[in-house]
Design a protein around this motif. Structure first.
Motif, mmCIF file in Angstrom:
data_model
loop_
_atom_site.group_PDB
_atom_site.id
_atom_site.type_symbol
_atom_site.label_atom_id
_atom_site.label_comp_id
_atom_site.label_asym_id
_atom_site.label_seq_id
_atom_site.Cartn_x
_atom_site.Cartn_y
_atom_site.Cartn_z
ATOM 1 N N THR A 56 41.111 43.376 45.339
ATOM 2 C CA THR A 56 42.311 42.601 45.667
ATOM 3 C C THR A 56 43.525 43.190 44.959
ATOM 4 O O THR A 56 44.605 43.333 45.548
ATOM 5 C CB THR A 56 42.125 41.125 45.250
ATOM 6 O OG1 THR A 56 41.043 40.574 45.995
ATOM 7 C CG2 THR A 56 43.384 40.309 45.491
ATOM 8 N N ILE A 57 43.352 43.547 43.696
ATOM 9 C CA ILE A 57 44.460 44.101 42.918
ATOM 10 C C ILE A 57 44.843 45.486 43.436
ATOM 11 O O ILE A 57 46.032 45.816 43.544
ATOM 12 C CB ILE A 57 44.090 44.167 41.415
ATOM 13 C CG1 ILE A 57 43.772 42.765 40.893
ATOM 14 C CG2 ILE A 57 45.217 44.805 40.612
ATOM 15 C CD1 ILE A 57 44.866 41.732 41.080
ATOM 16 N N LEU A 58 43.849 46.303 43.766
ATOM 17 C CA LEU A 58 44.157 47.636 44.286
ATOM 18 C C LEU A 58 44.998 47.555 45.550
ATOM 19 O O LEU A 58 45.907 48.359 45.757
ATOM 20 C CB LEU A 58 42.860 48.392 44.602
ATOM 21 C CG LEU A 58 42.239 49.270 43.527
ATOM 22 C CD1 LEU A 58 41.095 50.067 44.122
ATOM 23 C CD2 LEU A 58 43.253 50.196 42.878
ATOM 24 N N LYS A 59 44.705 46.580 46.408
ATOM 25 C CA LYS A 59 45.467 46.417 47.645
ATOM 26 C C LYS A 59 46.915 46.025 47.372
ATOM 27 O O LYS A 59 47.789 46.241 48.200
ATOM 28 C CB LYS A 59 44.797 45.371 48.541
ATOM 29 C CG LYS A 59 43.477 45.848 49.133
ATOM 30 C CD LYS A 59 42.745 44.725 49.850
ATOM 31 C CE LYS A 59 41.383 45.195 50.336
ATOM 32 N NZ LYS A 59 40.562 44.093 50.886
ATOM 33 N N LYS A 60 47.170 45.440 46.194
ATOM 34 C CA LYS A 60 48.524 45.016 45.842
ATOM 35 C C LYS A 60 49.187 45.945 44.818
ATOM 36 O O LYS A 60 50.272 45.656 44.311
ATOM 37 C CB LYS A 60 48.497 43.578 45.302
ATOM 38 C CG LYS A 60 48.127 42.547 46.364
ATOM 39 C CD LYS A 60 48.217 41.133 45.834
ATOM 40 C CE LYS A 60 47.884 40.103 46.915
ATOM 41 N NZ LYS A 60 48.967 39.967 47.904
#
Length: 198
Positions: A56-60
């Motif tokens: 989730t963090i990588l996508k953001k």
């Protein structure tokens, strides 16, 4: 045990979700980081991850890069209160006020460590004696969530006023920034990352 993909390479199974995850595993995860700004980037991202998945963090990540001035801790430390309210409307990041305020607070604490230790790099690498710990893990079940070192690091950083950076988050930070090599031994990156730590 690492999993073989169609490329013929064995990889740690946690990264086999989407293309950016594989790229992150293959190019960044476990590579020793000696640059303070990059260390700060991972501290912000790991702190934001609390309670969420790393994917989730990588996508953001790009959203965070824009919102937090390319992770320039000097700029982040001076972000005004009004900007926090703007960020709460920014869908490119995790819209959690406590995490946003923690990033600003942590930028200030980060700079205090730089002032006392010459650099954040000097401070954090001292916890592992200046060289990456080379674990020899054979399966995901052997990968720890914390370690005695991450416990000590978390305790020390908490005493310095850091927020949202407990032992589990800081162990993940150690993995990401190469203070510890937790690639599984049959992952193709294990030996490559190991060689970087010599």
């Amino acid at each position: 045990m690492a999993i073989e993909q169609e490329t013929g390479k064995f990889r740690c199974p946690w990264c086999l979700g989407f293309e950016d995850y594989v790229k992150y595993h293959d190019e960044e995860w476990g590579v020793p980081v000696f640059d303070d700004q990059k260390q700060f980037e991972f501290l912000v991202l790991e702190s934001a991850q609390a309670g969420l998945s790393w994917s989730t963090i990588l996508k953001k990540r790009e959203g965070y890069r824009k919102a937090f001035a390319e992770f320039d801790y000097r700029v982040v430390a001076d972000l005004p209160d009004g900007y926090v309210q703007e960020l709460l409307l920014d869908s490119g990041i995790i819209r959690n006020e406590m995490k946003i305020r923690a990033a600003i607070n942590n930028a200030k604490r980060f700079m205090e460590i730089q002032a006392s230790h010459g650099s954040f790099k000097n401070y954090i690498w001292d916890f592992v004696g200046g060289k990456p710990i080379q674990n020899q893990l054979k399966s995901m079940s052997e990968v720890p969530a914390t370690s005695p070192i991450s416990d000590r690091l978390a305790k020390d950083m908490k005493s310095r006023g850091f927020k949202f950076l407990g032992s589990t988050i800081l162990y993940a930070h150690m993995q990401a920034t190469g203070l510890v090599n937790d690639h599984l031994v049959d992952c193709f990156r294990y030996q490559e990352v190991r060689a970087l730590g010599k």
